[in-house]
Design a protein around this motif. Structure first.
Motif, PDB file in Angstrom:
ATOM      1  N   VAL A  73      -2.714  -7.219  -9.003  1.00 48.54           N
ATOM      2  CA  VAL A  73      -3.862  -6.620  -8.939  1.00 48.54           C
ATOM      3  C   VAL A  73      -3.808  -5.380  -8.429  1.00 48.54           C
ATOM      4  O   VAL A  73      -3.147  -5.076  -7.239  1.00 48.54           O
ATOM      5  N   GLY A  74      -4.236  -4.126  -9.098  1.00 49.49           N
ATOM      6  CA  GLY A  74      -4.141  -2.762  -8.625  1.00 49.49           C
ATOM      7  C   GLY A  74      -5.439  -2.340  -8.134  1.00 49.49           C
ATOM      8  O   GLY A  74      -6.655  -2.545  -8.427  1.00 49.49           O
ATOM      9  N   ALA A  75      -5.348  -1.355  -7.300  1.00 48.13           N
ATOM     10  CA  ALA A  75      -6.337  -0.288  -6.734  1.00 48.13           C
ATOM     11  C   ALA A  75      -6.084   0.929  -6.538  1.00 48.13           C
ATOM     12  O   ALA A  75      -4.984   1.062  -5.761  1.00 48.13           O
ATOM     13  N   ALA A  76      -6.824   1.773  -6.818  1.00 49.81           N
ATOM     14  CA  ALA A  76      -6.362   3.414  -6.354  1.00 49.81           C
ATOM     15  C   ALA A  76      -7.548   3.727  -5.445  1.00 49.81           C
ATOM     16  O   ALA A  76      -8.879   3.370  -5.555  1.00 49.81           O
ATOM     17  N   VAL A  77      -7.298   4.464  -4.305  1.00 46.53           N
ATOM     18  CA  VAL A  77      -7.993   4.933  -3.643  1.00 46.53           C
ATOM     19  C   VAL A  77      -7.761   6.581  -3.208  1.00 46.53           C
ATOM     20  O   VAL A  77      -6.851   7.049  -3.353  1.00 46.53           O
ATOM     21  N   ILE A  78      -8.898   7.074  -3.470  1.00 45.05           N
ATOM     22  CA  ILE A  78      -8.826   8.785  -3.447  1.00 45.05           C
ATOM     23  C   ILE A  78      -9.682   9.377  -2.180  1.00 45.05           C
ATOM     24  O   ILE A  78     -10.714   8.815  -1.827  1.00 45.05           O
ATOM     25  N   ALA A  79      -8.992  10.256  -1.706  1.00 47.79           N
ATOM     26  CA  ALA A  79      -9.773  11.075  -0.545  1.00 47.79           C
ATOM     27  C   ALA A  79      -9.662  12.561  -1.267  1.00 47.79           C
ATOM     28  O   ALA A  79      -8.883  13.179  -1.248  1.00 47.79           O
ATOM     29  N   GLY A  80     -10.921  13.198  -0.760  1.00 45.09           N
ATOM     30  CA  GLY A  80     -11.345  14.418  -1.272  1.00 45.09           C
ATOM     31  C   GLY A  80     -12.124  15.236  -0.388  1.00 45.09           C
ATOM     32  O   GLY A  80     -13.206  14.627  -0.004  1.00 45.09           O
ATOM     33  N   ARG A  81     -12.156  16.540  -0.388  1.00 46.09           N
ATOM     34  CA  ARG A  81     -13.174  17.176   0.177  1.00 46.09           C
ATOM     35  C   ARG A  81     -14.704  17.290  -0.463  1.00 46.09           C
ATOM     36  O   ARG A  81     -15.612  17.035   0.155  1.00 46.09           O
ATOM     37  N   GLY A 132      -0.491  -7.806  -5.084  1.00 52.27           N
ATOM     38  CA  GLY A 132      -1.527  -6.658  -5.273  1.00 52.27           C
ATOM     39  C   GLY A 132      -0.989  -5.336  -4.724  1.00 52.27           C
ATOM     40  O   GLY A 132      -0.003  -5.077  -3.685  1.00 52.27           O
ATOM     41  N   LEU A 133      -1.281  -4.007  -5.314  1.00 45.80           N
ATOM     42  CA  LEU A 133      -0.993  -2.791  -5.018  1.00 45.80           C
ATOM     43  C   LEU A 133      -1.943  -1.859  -4.729  1.00 45.80           C
ATOM     44  O   LEU A 133      -2.864  -1.693  -5.670  1.00 45.80           O
ATOM     45  N   VAL A 134      -1.933  -1.080  -3.670  1.00 46.08           N
ATOM     46  CA  VAL A 134      -3.046  -0.333  -3.588  1.00 46.08           C
ATOM     47  C   VAL A 134      -2.258   1.328  -3.318  1.00 46.08           C
ATOM     48  O   VAL A 134      -1.346   1.320  -2.512  1.00 46.08           O
ATOM     49  N   VAL A 135      -2.741   2.131  -4.370  1.00 49.23           N
ATOM     50  CA  VAL A 135      -2.374   3.434  -4.298  1.00 49.23           C
ATOM     51  C   VAL A 135      -3.390   4.516  -3.863  1.00 49.23           C
ATOM     52  O   VAL A 135      -4.366   4.650  -4.214  1.00 49.23           O
ATOM     53  N   GLY A 136      -2.989   5.343  -2.614  1.00 48.21           N
ATOM     54  CA  GLY A 136      -3.862   6.346  -2.156  1.00 48.21           C
ATOM     55  C   GLY A 136      -3.468   7.602  -2.328  1.00 48.21           C
ATOM     56  O   GLY A 136      -2.206   8.101  -2.152  1.00 48.21           O
ATOM     57  N   SER A 137      -4.365   8.576  -2.556  1.00 44.42           N
ATOM     58  CA  SER A 137      -4.101  10.100  -2.674  1.00 44.42           C
ATOM     59  C   SER A 137      -5.071  10.816  -2.384  1.00 44.42           C
ATOM     60  O   SER A 137      -6.142  10.517  -2.429  1.00 44.42           O
ATOM     61  N   PRO A 138      -4.843  11.986  -1.790  1.00 44.04           N
ATOM     62  CA  PRO A 138      -5.655  13.014  -1.805  1.00 44.04           C
ATOM     63  C   PRO A 138      -5.937  13.872  -3.093  1.00 44.04           C
ATOM     64  O   PRO A 138      -5.184  13.649  -4.017  1.00 44.04           O
ATOM     65  N   ALA A 149      -3.778  13.731  -8.567  1.00 44.91           N
ATOM     66  CA  ALA A 149      -3.136  13.341  -7.476  1.00 44.91           C
ATOM     67  C   ALA A 149      -2.058  14.115  -7.018  1.00 44.91           C
ATOM     68  O   ALA A 149      -1.653  14.874  -7.685  1.00 44.91           O
ATOM     69  N   ASN A 150      -1.576  13.913  -5.580  1.00 43.05           N
ATOM     70  CA  ASN A 150      -0.639  14.706  -5.337  1.00 43.05           C
ATOM     71  C   ASN A 150       0.785  14.436  -6.054  1.00 43.05           C
ATOM     72  O   ASN A 150       0.986  13.397  -6.717  1.00 43.05           O
ATOM     73  N   ALA A 151       1.475  15.535  -6.487  1.00 41.33           N
ATOM     74  CA  ALA A 151       2.551  15.386  -7.260  1.00 41.33           C
ATOM     75  C   ALA A 151       3.659  14.713  -7.004  1.00 41.33           C
ATOM     76  O   ALA A 151       4.201  14.119  -7.534  1.00 41.33           O
ATOM     77  N   THR A 152       4.088  14.813  -5.682  1.00 42.25           N
ATOM     78  CA  THR A 152       4.927  13.897  -5.016  1.00 42.25           C
ATOM     79  C   THR A 152       4.580  12.263  -5.359  1.00 42.25           C
ATOM     80  O   THR A 152       5.578  11.391  -5.880  1.00 42.25           O
ATOM     81  N   LEU A 153       3.153  11.952  -5.181  1.00 40.66           N
ATOM     82  CA  LEU A 153       3.001  10.480  -5.476  1.00 40.66           C
ATOM     83  C   LEU A 153       3.037  10.093  -7.193  1.00 40.66           C
ATOM     84  O   LEU A 153       3.857   9.175  -7.304  1.00 40.66           O
ATOM     85  N   THR A 154       2.881  11.335  -7.933  1.00 40.56           N
ATOM     86  CA  THR A 154       2.832  10.779  -9.300  1.00 40.56           C
ATOM     87  C   THR A 154       4.542  10.725  -9.567  1.00 40.56           C
ATOM     88  O   THR A 154       4.805   9.961 -10.607  1.00 40.56           O
ATOM     89  N   ALA A 155       5.378  11.655  -9.247  1.00 38.01           N
ATOM     90  CA  ALA A 155       6.523  11.573  -9.485  1.00 38.01           C
ATOM     91  C   ALA A 155       7.286  10.053  -9.164  1.00 38.01           C
ATOM     92  O   ALA A 155       7.861   9.520  -9.737  1.00 38.01           O
ATOM     93  N   MET A 193       0.929  -1.362  -0.061  1.00 41.37           N
ATOM     94  CA  MET A 193       0.013   0.084  -0.021  1.00 41.37           C
ATOM     95  C   MET A 193       0.950   1.447  -0.059  1.00 41.37           C
ATOM     96  O   MET A 193       1.833   1.323   0.835  1.00 41.37           O
ATOM     97  N   ILE A 194       0.628   2.077  -0.829  1.00 41.64           N
ATOM     98  CA  ILE A 194       1.254   3.405  -1.065  1.00 41.64           C
ATOM     99  C   ILE A 194       0.421   4.598  -0.533  1.00 41.64           C
ATOM    100  O   ILE A 194      -0.724   4.766  -1.123  1.00 41.64           O
ATOM    101  N   ASN A 195       0.807   5.134   0.425  1.00 42.30           N
ATOM    102  CA  ASN A 195      -0.022   6.366   1.093  1.00 42.30           C
ATOM    103  C   ASN A 195       0.572   7.518   0.264  1.00 42.30           C
ATOM    104  O   ASN A 195       1.794   8.220   0.775  1.00 42.30           O
ATOM    105  N   GLY A 196       0.029   8.350  -0.733  1.00 44.97           N
ATOM    106  CA  GLY A 196       0.666   9.661  -1.278  1.00 44.97           C
ATOM    107  C   GLY A 196       0.183  10.858  -0.747  1.00 44.97           C
ATOM    108  O   GLY A 196       0.676  11.851  -1.103  1.00 44.97           O
ATOM    109  N   SER A 197      -0.164  10.827   0.482  1.00 43.76           N
ATOM    110  CA  SER A 197      -0.762  11.733   1.381  1.00 43.76           C
ATOM    111  C   SER A 197       0.421  12.645   1.884  1.00 43.76           C
ATOM    112  O   SER A 197       1.292  11.720   2.801  1.00 43.76           O
ATOM    113  N   PRO A 198       0.575  13.803   2.244  1.00 44.52           N
ATOM    114  CA  PRO A 198       1.499  14.261   3.039  1.00 44.52           C
ATOM    115  C   PRO A 198       1.268  14.213   4.546  1.00 44.52           C
ATOM    116  O   PRO A 198       2.028  14.455   5.477  1.00 44.52           O
TER     117      PRO A 198
END
Length: 205
Positions: A112-120, A77-83, A89-95, A5-10
């Protein structure tokens, strides 16, 4: 079974982390090994298209990308999360992802891949679409849920109030486990799909 799991949030304790943690609970109950990398607050620069990874098998910038490469190779499996930042997505994550996927030459087919997004409020589906492209270009099946994989919340912890979003995360995790196990059984009986030699066609010759 292993999930990376990759947390792309700061924010290590923000709403992205909350969504990923909801999935982690399901993985644990299913006996799936899970590791989370917090990369959204790291100084990760983007790809410079130097091509050195084609010679060495790793990125020329020796940072979290190269450290994550063997973990990606070992996982099922890979899970990628970003705000959401400006409907992306967060530019750090995409880099991080650009360099990770481009510099690693091992076969990612059927991980297996999965993207998880958090937003206001908005931009979640656009960010979801952006991250899924890393999977589909690599032959990685994308795990489904009962809705697009997103949770709503602004202040840390608010996503817990999004009951449908939290349920979406649990459903996503269960479906992901099912897919990983099914693919593992398929590999045993049938092997991986035949791959043709890659043919690249440029639009400008």
């Amino acid at each position: 079974m292993k999930v990376l799991m990759i947390n792309g949030s700061p924010r290590p304790k923000g709403n992205t982390a909350l969504a990923l943690e909801e999935m982690t609970k399901i993985f644990a109950s299913e006996g799936v090994e899970c590791e989370t990398l917090q990369i959204g607050n790291l100084p990760i620069r983007g790809c410079i298209a130097c091509g050195k990874c084609g010679e060495t098998g790793k990125c020329v910038f020796d940072d979290a990308v190269n450290a994550a490469a063997p973990k990606l190779e070992a996982c099922d499996g890979l899970v990628v999360g970003s705000p959401v930042y400006y409907a992306a997505a967060n530019a750090t994550l995409t880099a991080f992802l650009t360099r990770l996927f481009y510099s690693t030459h091992f076969d990612k087919t059927m991980k297996v891949g999965a993207a998880v997004i958090a937003g206001r409020r908005g931009g979640l589906s656009a960010t979801f679409d952006e991250l899924n492209k890393f999977f589909t270009i690599s032959g990685m099946p994308v795990a489904p849920s009962q809705y697009w994989n997103s949770v709503h919340g602004r202040a840390p912890g608010e996503a817990a109030q999004d009951l449908e979003g939290m349920q979406t995360m649990r459903t996503l995790a269960r479906n992901m486990v099912f897919l990983m196990r099914s693919i593992a059984l398929g590999k045993e009986q049938y092997g991986l799909p035949q791959r043709e030699a890659l043919q690249r066609t440029s639009f400008i010759r």
